[in-house]
Design a protein around this motif. Structure first.
Motif, PDB file in Angstrom:
ATOM      1  N   GLY A 100      12.135  -1.903   1.980  1.00 49.82           N
ATOM      2  CA  GLY A 100      11.160  -0.831   1.783  1.00 49.82           C
ATOM      3  C   GLY A 100      10.380  -0.516   3.049  1.00 49.82           C
ATOM      4  N   GLY A 113       3.282  -1.019   4.055  1.00 55.19           N
ATOM      5  CA  GLY A 113       3.271  -2.488   4.034  1.00 55.19           C
ATOM      6  C   GLY A 113       4.485  -3.037   4.767  1.00 55.19           C
ATOM      7  N   GLU A 119      15.381   1.107   3.688  1.00 54.07           N
ATOM      8  CA  GLU A 119      14.604   2.062   2.880  1.00 54.07           C
ATOM      9  C   GLU A 119      15.550   2.993   2.132  1.00 54.07           C
ATOM     10  OE1 GLU A 119      11.333   2.893   1.979  1.00 54.07           O
ATOM     11  OE2 GLU A 119      12.404   4.472   0.903  1.00 54.07           O
ATOM     12  N   LYS A 120      15.295   3.173   0.850  1.00 49.06           N
ATOM     13  CA  LYS A 120      16.221   4.007   0.056  1.00 49.06           C
ATOM     14  C   LYS A 120      16.016   5.505   0.257  1.00 49.06           C
ATOM     15  CE  LYS A 120      13.690   3.881  -4.326  1.00 49.06           C
ATOM     16  NZ  LYS A 120      13.644   5.325  -4.543  1.00 49.06           N
ATOM     17  N   PHE A 164       4.439   6.159  -0.102  1.00 46.75           N
ATOM     18  CA  PHE A 164       3.461   7.086  -0.674  1.00 46.75           C
ATOM     19  C   PHE A 164       2.754   7.947   0.368  1.00 46.75           C
ATOM     20  CE2 PHE A 164       3.417   4.624  -4.737  1.00 46.75           C
ATOM     21  CZ  PHE A 164       3.651   5.703  -5.572  1.00 46.75           C
ATOM     22  N   LEU A 171      -2.977  12.013  -0.214  1.00 50.97           N
ATOM     23  CA  LEU A 171      -4.190  11.643   0.506  1.00 50.97           C
ATOM     24  C   LEU A 171      -4.811  12.840   1.208  1.00 50.97           C
ATOM     25  CD1 LEU A 171      -2.672   8.547   2.194  1.00 50.97           C
ATOM     26  CD2 LEU A 171      -4.792   8.494   0.960  1.00 50.97           C
ATOM     27  N   VAL A 227      18.401  -1.352  -1.622  1.00 50.51           N
ATOM     28  CA  VAL A 227      18.700  -2.767  -1.890  1.00 50.51           C
ATOM     29  C   VAL A 227      18.867  -2.949  -3.396  1.00 50.51           C
ATOM     30  CG1 VAL A 227      17.763  -5.109  -1.830  1.00 50.51           C
ATOM     31  CG2 VAL A 227      17.545  -3.619   0.178  1.00 50.51           C
ATOM     32  N   ASN A 256       8.808  -5.066   0.046  1.00 46.56           N
ATOM     33  CA  ASN A 256       7.708  -4.086  -0.011  1.00 46.56           C
ATOM     34  C   ASN A 256       7.906  -3.209  -1.265  1.00 46.56           C
ATOM     35  OD1 ASN A 256       6.791  -1.159   1.977  1.00 46.56           O
ATOM     36  ND2 ASN A 256       5.479  -2.492   0.804  1.00 46.56           N
ATOM     37  N   SER A 257       8.897  -3.584  -2.073  1.00 42.04           N
ATOM     38  CA  SER A 257       9.076  -2.900  -3.352  1.00 42.04           C
ATOM     39  C   SER A 257       7.988  -3.434  -4.280  1.00 42.04           C
ATOM     40  CB  SER A 257      10.470  -3.253  -3.884  1.00 42.04           C
ATOM     41  OG  SER A 257      10.838  -2.369  -4.908  1.00 42.04           O
ATOM     42  N   PHE A 313      -0.105   4.213  -7.530  1.00 38.52           N
ATOM     43  CA  PHE A 313      -0.162   4.348  -6.069  1.00 38.52           C
ATOM     44  C   PHE A 313      -1.307   3.566  -5.435  1.00 38.52           C
ATOM     45  CE2 PHE A 313      -1.635   8.339  -8.056  1.00 38.52           C
ATOM     46  CZ  PHE A 313      -2.972   8.317  -7.704  1.00 38.52           C
ATOM     47  N   GLN A 356       0.868  -2.956  -1.699  1.00 31.93           N
ATOM     48  CA  GLN A 356      -0.322  -2.725  -2.512  1.00 31.93           C
ATOM     49  C   GLN A 356      -0.521  -3.691  -3.681  1.00 31.93           C
ATOM     50  OE1 GLN A 356      -0.067   1.217  -4.109  1.00 31.93           O
ATOM     51  NE2 GLN A 356       2.004   0.978  -4.851  1.00 31.93           N
ATOM     52  N   GLY A 399      -4.087   1.030  -0.987  1.00 37.27           N
ATOM     53  CA  GLY A 399      -4.652   1.872   0.068  1.00 37.27           C
ATOM     54  C   GLY A 399      -3.922   1.598   1.367  1.00 37.27           C
ATOM     55  N   VAL A 400      -3.928   2.571   2.255  1.00 37.42           N
ATOM     56  CA  VAL A 400      -3.129   2.444   3.479  1.00 37.42           C
ATOM     57  C   VAL A 400      -3.638   1.277   4.336  1.00 37.42           C
ATOM     58  CG1 VAL A 400      -2.327   3.627   5.555  1.00 37.42           C
ATOM     59  CG2 VAL A 400      -2.604   4.907   3.420  1.00 37.42           C
TER      60      VAL A 400
HETATM   61  C1  LIG Z   1      -2.092  10.724  -4.705  1.00 37.87           C
HETATM   62  C2  LIG Z   1      -2.408   9.546  -3.851  1.00 37.87           C
HETATM   63  C3  LIG Z   1      -3.694   9.340  -3.410  1.00 37.87           C
HETATM   64  C4  LIG Z   1      -4.002   8.225  -2.629  1.00 37.87           C
HETATM   65  N1  LIG Z   1      -5.252   8.072  -2.124  1.00 37.87           N
HETATM   66  C5  LIG Z   1      -5.491   7.086  -1.220  1.00 37.87           C
HETATM   67  C6  LIG Z   1      -6.728   7.026  -0.492  1.00 37.87           C
HETATM   68  O1  LIG Z   1      -7.607   7.862  -0.670  1.00 37.87           O
HETATM   69  N2  LIG Z   1      -6.893   6.028   0.416  1.00 37.87           N
HETATM   70  C7  LIG Z   1      -5.920   5.113   0.659  1.00 37.87           C
HETATM   71  O2  LIG Z   1      -6.104   4.265   1.537  1.00 37.87           O
HETATM   72  N3  LIG Z   1      -4.754   5.155  -0.014  1.00 37.87           N
HETATM   73  C8  LIG Z   1      -4.522   6.098  -0.939  1.00 37.87           C
HETATM   74  N4  LIG Z   1      -3.326   6.159  -1.603  1.00 37.87           N
HETATM   75  C9  LIG Z   1      -2.524   4.934  -1.707  1.00 37.87           C
HETATM   76  C10 LIG Z   1      -1.630   4.548  -0.559  1.00 37.87           C
HETATM   77  O3  LIG Z   1      -0.884   5.652  -0.148  1.00 37.87           O
HETATM   78  C11 LIG Z   1      -0.721   3.412  -1.074  1.00 37.87           C
HETATM   79  O4  LIG Z   1      -1.497   2.373  -1.630  1.00 37.87           O
HETATM   80  C12 LIG Z   1       0.130   2.807   0.027  1.00 37.87           C
HETATM   81  O5  LIG Z   1       0.707   3.814   0.829  1.00 37.87           O
HETATM   82  C13 LIG Z   1       1.213   1.938  -0.615  1.00 37.87           C
HETATM   83  O6  LIG Z   1       2.009   1.366   0.409  1.00 37.87           O
HETATM   84  P1  LIG Z   1       3.073   0.219   0.105  1.00 37.87           P
HETATM   85  O7  LIG Z   1       3.627  -0.201   1.402  1.00 37.87           O
HETATM   86  O8  LIG Z   1       2.475  -0.839  -0.744  1.00 37.87           O
HETATM   87  O9  LIG Z   1       4.205   0.827  -0.826  1.00 37.87           O
HETATM   88  P2  LIG Z   1       4.973   2.216  -1.015  1.00 37.87           P
HETATM   89  O10 LIG Z   1       4.309   3.313  -0.318  1.00 37.87           O
HETATM   90  O11 LIG Z   1       5.224   2.305  -2.473  1.00 37.87           O
HETATM   91  O12 LIG Z   1       6.373   1.950  -0.279  1.00 37.87           O
HETATM   92  C14 LIG Z   1       7.381   1.177  -0.839  1.00 37.87           C
HETATM   93  C15 LIG Z   1       8.684   1.637  -0.187  1.00 37.87           C
HETATM   94  O13 LIG Z   1       9.732   0.762  -0.583  1.00 37.87           O
HETATM   95  C16 LIG Z   1      10.885   1.540  -0.864  1.00 37.87           C
HETATM   96  N5  LIG Z   1      11.726   0.756  -1.784  1.00 37.87           N
HETATM   97  C17 LIG Z   1      11.350   0.222  -2.970  1.00 37.87           C
HETATM   98  N6  LIG Z   1      12.374  -0.448  -3.518  1.00 37.87           N
HETATM   99  C18 LIG Z   1      13.421  -0.332  -2.660  1.00 37.87           C
HETATM  100  C19 LIG Z   1      14.758  -0.814  -2.684  1.00 37.87           C
HETATM  101  N7  LIG Z   1      15.243  -1.525  -3.698  1.00 37.87           N
HETATM  102  N8  LIG Z   1      15.563  -0.527  -1.627  1.00 37.87           N
HETATM  103  C20 LIG Z   1      15.094   0.201  -0.573  1.00 37.87           C
HETATM  104  N9  LIG Z   1      13.836   0.695  -0.523  1.00 37.87           N
HETATM  105  C21 LIG Z   1      13.014   0.423  -1.552  1.00 37.87           C
HETATM  106  C22 LIG Z   1      10.330   2.800  -1.489  1.00 37.87           C
HETATM  107  O14 LIG Z   1      11.248   3.859  -1.421  1.00 37.87           O
HETATM  108  C23 LIG Z   1       9.088   3.037  -0.635  1.00 37.87           C
HETATM  109  O15 LIG Z   1       9.364   3.814   0.497  1.00 37.87           O
HETATM  110  C24 LIG Z   1      -2.988   7.286  -2.348  1.00 37.87           C
HETATM  111  C25 LIG Z   1      -1.691   7.517  -2.768  1.00 37.87           C
HETATM  112  C26 LIG Z   1      -1.397   8.643  -3.502  1.00 37.87           C
HETATM  113  C27 LIG Z   1       0.020   8.896  -3.927  1.00 37.87           C
END
Ligand SMILES: Cc1cc2nc3c(=O)[nH]c(=O)nc-3n(C[C@H](O)[C@H](O)[C@H](O)COP(=O)(O)OP(=O)(O)OC[C@H]3O[C@@H](n4cnc5c(N)ncnc54)[C@H](O)[C@@H]3O)c2cc1C
Length: 508
Positions: free
Chosen positions: A13, A17, A36-37, A44, A59, A248, A277-278, A442, A470, A477-478
Motif C-alpha cells: 500500500g 503511511g 500499490e493496487k 486517501f 481534505l 497484494v 499499510n492496508s 478515512f 491510520q 490524519g495525514v
Molecule cells: C474526506 C476526507 C477528509 C479528510 N480530512 C482530513 C483532515 O482534515 N486532516 C487530516 O489530517 N486527514 C484527513 N483525512 C484523512 C487522511 O487522508 C487519512 O487518514 C490518511 O491519508 C490515511 O493514510 P493511510 O496511509 O493510513 O491509508 P490509505 O490512504 O487508506 O492508503 C492505503 C493504501 O493501501 C493500498 N492497498 C490496500 N490494500 C492493498 C493491497 N492488498 N494491495 C496493494 N495495495 C493495497 C490502497 O490502495 C491505498 O492506496 C481525510 C480523508 C478524507 C477522505
C-alpha cells in the motif's frame, strides 16, 4: 511467478503511511519495495481531474503543512518539499433555517455577533479550548503507550492528571454533554458540531476550531497529490521501488514469520520484513487470514467502532457562480445534534461542501461534498450479499445524490443549482473498494470516548509483519499516519542500531 530479488522491506500500500515508511527506510539504505493496487500513490490523498476541474478526495487543507508543521518537518527530513498557499477559511453554516457566517481572522467576534446572548459562554469556550491545547502541546511528542513499561505508564497517568487536568477532564470526553452544559442555544451547539461528526471527543472540536481560529490552514498549490508525489520522488532517489497497479493477494507467512507477498497477477516478492499499510481488518482477515498468531488482534478489532465513511461527491460549479469568498459550507439539520450516526439518512445527515483552491489555469470551481451516511445505510447501499454493486446500488446512489443536491440547492438557492456543471458521486462502498479501508473509513477508529486514545501497535504477533497507517498509533490524519511510519521505522532501524529519533531531532 517467483522473482529472485529479495528486499529488506516490502510495503503493501502506497498511502501516506506506507510511503513515509518507505522514505524513512530507504534513506537509511534499506532496499524497499512498495506495492500499490491503484494507478497512483497517496491512498486517501490522491487528486484527480474531471472535465477541467481538479479534485482532492476530501481534505480542504492541513495545518501541519505550515512552516513548523509536522508534515513539513517530515518532508524536510526526506529532502523534499511542496509549495503551499494559505487557505483562510470562510465558513457558512446552515442549521435548520438559520444561516451563519464565520471568518478565520474574526472567529470569536463572529460567534458573539451572531449569538449575542451567549457572549459569556463563548468567552469560556475559547478560554477552555486554549487551556486544553496548551496542556496538550506541553511535554513534546508522546511515547507509544505499548512501548511504556508498567512504571512509565503509571507515571504518565499520574503526570497527565497533574499536568493536564483540563485536557483529561474535558478533552477526552464526548463533546455533546459538555457543549450542552456550556451553551443554551441549540443552534450554537449545532454550529460547533458542524466542524466534526456527532459523538466525537471534545478535543476533536477544540482542534478543528483552533485551526480556523489561528488561520493556519495550508494547501499544496499542485493539489493534495503533491504530497505523496514528493515522497515518491525521495523514495526513488534512494533507489526504493514502487509498483503501481499491483494488488497484494496474500502475505506469505511460514512458521509464524512473514516472508513476502503474493500478488493477484501471480508474482511473488520476498523480503525480510513485510509492512501492511492496508487496513488492519483487511490485513488480518484477508491478506494474512490463516495466521493463527493474529487471532487475538482479530478478536480485539471485531466489534470496535470505526470512523464513519461518507458519500463523497465531486461537483463542478460554473466559474460564473460567486461563492463570495466562502470556502467551507456546512448544512446541519436542526436536530442533527440529537442523532446518532446510525440514524443519519440522506434527509438529515450533515453535509459539508469544500470549495477547493483552484490551479491558476482552472476556470470553474471544484466542490467536494461530504454527506455523512453510514456504510451500513440501506443494507450496505443495496450491494448484494457478496458486496456486488449492481443496478440497485447504482439506482440508490443516484437517488441519494439527488436528495443531497436538492438539500444543498434549497440552502444555496436556484442560482447555485443552475451553476452545477456535473457531479460525480461515490459512497463509503466506493471508498472501501478503492483503498480497502474498512467501511470506507478515512480516519481509522472512531474518535469517541470509548475509542479515542486506544492504540494498536505497529508490531504484530507474526514475526517480521508490521502495520502502519491510520489504524495504528498515533492514529488517523495525514500527519498521524506519517508519524505512525516514523515510530515503525524507528523500531525497524533500531534492529541495525540506527537511532532514527536522534537523527530526526538533529535534522530539525
Ligand atoms: C474526506 C476526507 C477528509 C479528510 N480530512 C482530513 C483532515 O482534515 N486532516 C487530516 O489530517 N486527514 C484527513 N483525512 C484523512 C487522511 O487522508 C487519512 O487518514 C490518511 O491519508 C490515511 O493514510 P493511510 O496511509 O493510513 O491509508 P490509505 O490512504 O487508506 O492508503 C492505503 C493504501 O493501501 C493500498 N492497498 C490496500 N490494500 C492493498 C493491497 N492488498 N494491495 C496493494 N495495495 C493495497 C490502497 O490502495 C491505498 O492506496 C481525510 C480523508 C478524507 C477522505
Amino acid at each position: 511467478m517467483t522473482l529472485d530479488i529479495k528486499y529488506d522491506v516490502i510495503i503493501v500500500g502506497a498511502g501516506m503511511g506506507g510511503l513515509s515508511t518507505a522514505a524513512f527506510l530507504s534513506k537509511e539504505g534499506k532496499k524497499v519495495l512498495v506495492i500499490e493496487k491503484h494507478d497512483k500513490p497517496g491512498g486517501f490523498i490522491t487528486s484527480f481531474q474531471r472535465k477541467g476541474c481538479r479534485f482532492d478526495i476530501g481534505l480542504e487543507g492541513l495545518m501541519e503543512l505550515s512552516e513548523n508543521g509536522d508534515i513539513t518537518g517530515f518532508l524536510n527530513y526526506f529532502g523534499v518539499s511542496v509549495e503551499t498557499v494559505k487557505r483562510t477559511e470562510k465558513l457558512r453554516i446552515f442549521t435548520g433555517d438559520k444561516d451563519y457566517t464565520f471568518n478565520s481572522p474574526t472567529l470569536k467576534s463572529d460567534f458573539i455577533k451572531q449569538f449575542p446572548l451567549e457572549e459569556e459562554a463563548i468567552d469560556k469556550f475559547f478560554d477552555l479550548n486554549e487551556k486544553i491545547l496548551s496542556e496538550m502541546y506541553s511535554g513534546g511528542a508522546p511515547k507509544p503507550p505499548y512501548e511504556m513499561r508498567l512504571f512509565e505508564k503509571l507515571k504518565f497517568g499520574i503526570e497527565s492528571m497533574l499536568k493536564r487536568p483540563t485536557l483529561m477532564k474535558y478533552g477526552m470526553k464526548n463533546a455533546y454533554p459538555i457543549l450542552k452544559k456550556t451553551f443554551k442555544d441549540r443552534d450554537l451547539i449545532n454550529v460547533i458540531i458542524s466542524k466534526g461528526i456527532c459523538n466525537m471527543v471534545y478535543l476533536g472540536y477544540v482542534y478543528r476550531w483552533d485551526v480556523v481560529n489561528r488561520d493556519i490552514v495550508y494547501y499544496p498549490i499542485s493539489g493534495m497529490q503533491a504530497i505523496p508525489d514528493a515522497v515518491v520522488k525521495n523514495i526513488n532517489d534512494n533507489y526504493g521501488q514502487i509498483l503501481l497497479n499491483t494488488e497484494v493477494k496474500e502475505i506469505l507467512i511460514e512458521n509464524g514469520v512473514a516472508k513476502g507477498v503474493e500478488c493477484t497477477n501471480g508474482s511473488c516478492y520476498y523480503g525480510d520484513i513485510v509492512v501492511s499499510n492496508s487496513s488492519v481488518h483487511y490485513t488480518v482477515n484477508k491478506l494474512a487470514k490463516d495466521a493463527q498468531e493474529l487471532e487475538p488482534l482479530r478478536k480485539s478489532i471485531e466489534k470496535r467502532e470505526i470512523y464513519p465513511g461518507a458519500m463523497i461527491n465531486f461537483m463542478g460549479v460554473s466559474r460564473e457562480y460567486d461563492f463570495g469568498g466562502v470556502n467551507y459550507i456546512a448544512i446541519m439539520d436542526k436536530d442533527t445534534i440529537d442523532l446518532d450516526f446510525d440514524d443519519y439518512t440522506p434527509y438529515n445527515c450533515p453535509i459539508w461542501l469544500i470549495v477547493s483552491e483552484k490551479p491558476k489555469d482552472q476556470l470553474d470551481h471544484s466542490v467536494t461534498i461530504l454527506a455523512y451516511l453510514p456504510y451500513k445505510y440501506h443494507n450496505n447501499w443495496d450491494t448484494g450479499i457478496d458486496g456486488t454493486r449492481g443496478e440497485e446500488y447504482r439506482k440508490l446512489k443516484s437517488e441519494v445524490e439527488t436528495i443531497i443536491t436538492n438539500r444543498i440547492c434549497k440552502k444555496m438557492g436556484e442560482d447555485f443549482r443552475k451553476s452545477i456543471l456535473f457531479c460525480v458521486s461515490s459512497t463509503p462502498v466506493s471508498s472501501e473498494r478503492y483503498t480497502y479501508s474498512t467501511e470506507g473509513a478515512f480516519m481509522g477508529w472512531m474518535m469517541n470516548e470509548g475509542n479515542y486514545g486506544k492504540f494498536i501497535p505497529q508490531e504484530t504477533k507474526v514475526n517480521n509483519l508490521y502495520l502502519v497507517g491510520q489504524w495504528v498509533f498515533p492514529g488517523g490524519g495525514v500527519a498521524g499516519v506519517m508519524a505512525s511510519a516514523y515510530y515503525l521505522s524507528k523500531k525497524i532501524l533500531a534492529l541495525d542500531n540506527i537511532d532514527l529519533e536522534k537523527k530526526y531531532k538533529e535534522s530539525i
